[in-house]
Write a protein that holds these residues in place. Structure first.
Motif, short mmCIF file in Angstrom:
data_model
loop_
_atom_site.label_atom_id
_atom_site.label_comp_id
_atom_site.label_asym_id
_atom_site.label_seq_id
_atom_site.Cartn_x
_atom_site.Cartn_y
_atom_site.Cartn_z
N GLN A 150 33.26 45.37 53.60
CA GLN A 150 32.78 43.99 53.50
C GLN A 150 31.60 43.98 52.54
N ALA A 151 31.72 43.18 51.50
CA ALA A 151 30.72 43.20 50.42
C ALA A 151 29.62 42.17 50.62
N GLU A 152 28.42 42.55 50.17
CA GLU A 152 27.30 41.61 50.04
C GLU A 152 27.07 40.79 51.32
N LEU A 153 26.80 41.47 52.42
CA LEU A 153 26.59 40.78 53.70
C LEU A 153 25.11 40.87 54.09
N THR A 154 24.46 39.74 54.17
CA THR A 154 23.03 39.70 54.50
C THR A 154 22.78 39.93 55.98
N HIS A 155 21.80 40.77 56.27
CA HIS A 155 21.33 40.99 57.64
C HIS A 155 19.81 40.83 57.66
N THR A 156 19.30 40.37 58.77
CA THR A 156 17.86 40.35 58.99
C THR A 156 17.56 41.11 60.28
N ALA A 157 16.34 41.59 60.39
CA ALA A 157 15.92 42.32 61.58
C ALA A 157 14.41 42.28 61.65
N VAL A 158 13.86 42.82 62.72
CA VAL A 158 12.41 42.90 62.89
C VAL A 158 12.04 44.36 63.11
N HIS A 159 11.09 44.85 62.32
CA HIS A 159 10.61 46.22 62.50
C HIS A 159 9.75 46.25 63.75
N THR A 160 10.18 47.00 64.73
CA THR A 160 9.56 46.97 66.05
C THR A 160 8.10 47.37 66.04
N ALA A 161 7.74 48.40 65.31
CA ALA A 161 6.37 48.91 65.34
C ALA A 161 5.36 47.97 64.70
N THR A 162 5.81 47.17 63.72
CA THR A 162 4.87 46.31 62.98
C THR A 162 5.16 44.82 63.13
N SER A 163 6.30 44.47 63.71
CA SER A 163 6.74 43.07 63.85
C SER A 163 7.01 42.41 62.50
N VAL A 164 7.22 43.20 61.46
CA VAL A 164 7.52 42.65 60.14
C VAL A 164 9.01 42.29 60.07
N PRO A 165 9.34 41.04 59.71
CA PRO A 165 10.75 40.67 59.56
C PRO A 165 11.28 41.20 58.23
N VAL A 166 12.45 41.79 58.25
CA VAL A 166 13.02 42.40 57.04
C VAL A 166 14.42 41.86 56.80
N LYS A 167 14.91 42.10 55.59
CA LYS A 167 16.28 41.70 55.23
C LYS A 167 16.92 42.82 54.42
N VAL A 168 18.20 43.04 54.64
CA VAL A 168 18.96 44.02 53.88
C VAL A 168 20.31 43.41 53.53
N ARG A 169 20.83 43.81 52.39
CA ARG A 169 22.13 43.30 51.92
C ARG A 169 22.89 44.46 51.25
N PRO A 170 23.53 45.30 52.05
CA PRO A 170 24.25 46.43 51.46
C PRO A 170 25.33 45.96 50.49
N ASP A 171 25.54 46.73 49.43
CA ASP A 171 26.63 46.39 48.51
C ASP A 171 27.95 46.34 49.25
N LEU A 172 28.17 47.33 50.10
CA LEU A 172 29.42 47.40 50.84
C LEU A 172 29.17 48.02 52.21
N LEU A 173 29.84 47.50 53.20
CA LEU A 173 29.70 47.96 54.58
C LEU A 173 31.09 48.25 55.12
N VAL A 174 31.31 49.48 55.58
CA VAL A 174 32.63 49.88 56.07
C VAL A 174 32.52 50.39 57.50
N ARG A 175 33.28 49.79 58.39
CA ARG A 175 33.33 50.25 59.79
C ARG A 175 34.57 51.11 59.99
N SER A 176 34.43 52.15 60.78
CA SER A 176 35.57 52.98 61.12
C SER A 176 36.53 52.18 61.98
N PRO A 177 37.82 52.56 62.03
CA PRO A 177 38.80 51.80 62.82
C PRO A 177 38.38 51.60 64.26
N ALA A 178 37.74 52.60 64.86
CA ALA A 178 37.32 52.49 66.25
C ALA A 178 35.97 51.79 66.39
#
Length: 233
Positions: A95-123
């Motif tokens: 799956q290409a170009e999928l935006t995710h956001t999260a919060v860094h627990t230790a600092t409470s800084v909100p972050v964003k990542v957008r991997p070029d490609l994300l592949v899940r195993s069949p299971a």
């Protein structure tokens, strides 16, 4: 390390950039700021990189723009990647170009990542992240020396931890003949990932310290902790 992970499947690259969360690029800018360096990314390089990724990952929506760019070379490289047997399989399953956001627990800084490609195993037990990078390196050994130079180790650790992924691959593509395609799995080198983890942690702490020490400034994206609004998951 991170919590409140959310996925936003319909965000464009432009909308992703507008999110106020801290990205890997923002960490690079902060690093330059802390070190007193002037970081001015080349507009031509940004245009090339964006177009190459679009031609490779989302060819159905790719189109040339009015920008000055070596379009034929770029499209040739994209075709080369898409015809590569290993890359073709990744592109088919991923799956290409999928935006995710999260919060860094230790600092409470909100972050964003957008991997070029994300592949899940069949299971669904293994999550692989793939990043495509064009390079002017003359050979693979030269390309490997750029991993620490360009903080790819930090990017890998940042993305892996934010998404709870298990593998991080870099697909390096030579811009010049013989146009080789290299596959580098950074997660096979635990010390490299740990080094990258220390890098991003220090920068997120520095960001948090800046944010608490100064009033929020709309012009300073690095200090913005505004929540998401108007975006449906």
């Amino acid at each position: 390390m991170f919590h409140n992970v959310q996925t936003f499947p319909h965000l464009t690259q432009a909308q992703h950039r507008e999110l106020p969360h801290v990205s890997n690029t923002d960490l690079s800018n902060l690093k330059a700021q802390v070190l007193g360096q002037l970081r001015t990314p080349s507009p031509a390089a940004l245009i090339y990189g964006t177009a190459f990724h679009a031609a490779t990952l989302e060819p159905a929506t790719y189109a040339r723009t009015a920008d000055k760019c070596p379009w034929e070379q770029l499209e040739q490289l994209a075709r080369l990647v898409r015809r590569n047997r290993y890359c073709r399989d990744l592109l088919y399953r991923g799956q290409a170009e999928l935006t995710h956001t999260a919060v860094h627990t230790a600092t409470s800084v909100p972050v964003k990542v957008r991997p070029d490609l994300l592949v899940r195993s069949p299971a669904g037990r293994r999550l692989t992240l793939i990043d495509f990078k064009t390079t002017s390196c003359r050979d693979l050994s030269h390309f490997l020396t750029t991993i620490e130079q360009y903080d790819y180790d930090r990017q890998a650790a940042f993305y892996l931890d934010a998404l709870g992924a298990t593998r991080f691959l870099i697909i390096g593509v030579q811009k010049k003949p013989p146009h080789q395609v290299w596959r580098v799995e950074l997660t096979t080198i635990p010390s490299l990932i740990e080094q990258g983890r220390k890098k991003y942690t220090r920068l997120l702490r520095a960001h948090a310290e800046q944010y608490t020490a100064r009033e929020w400034c709309p012009q300073s994206k690095l200090l913005c902790h505004q929540p998401l609004s108007g975006i449906a998951a």
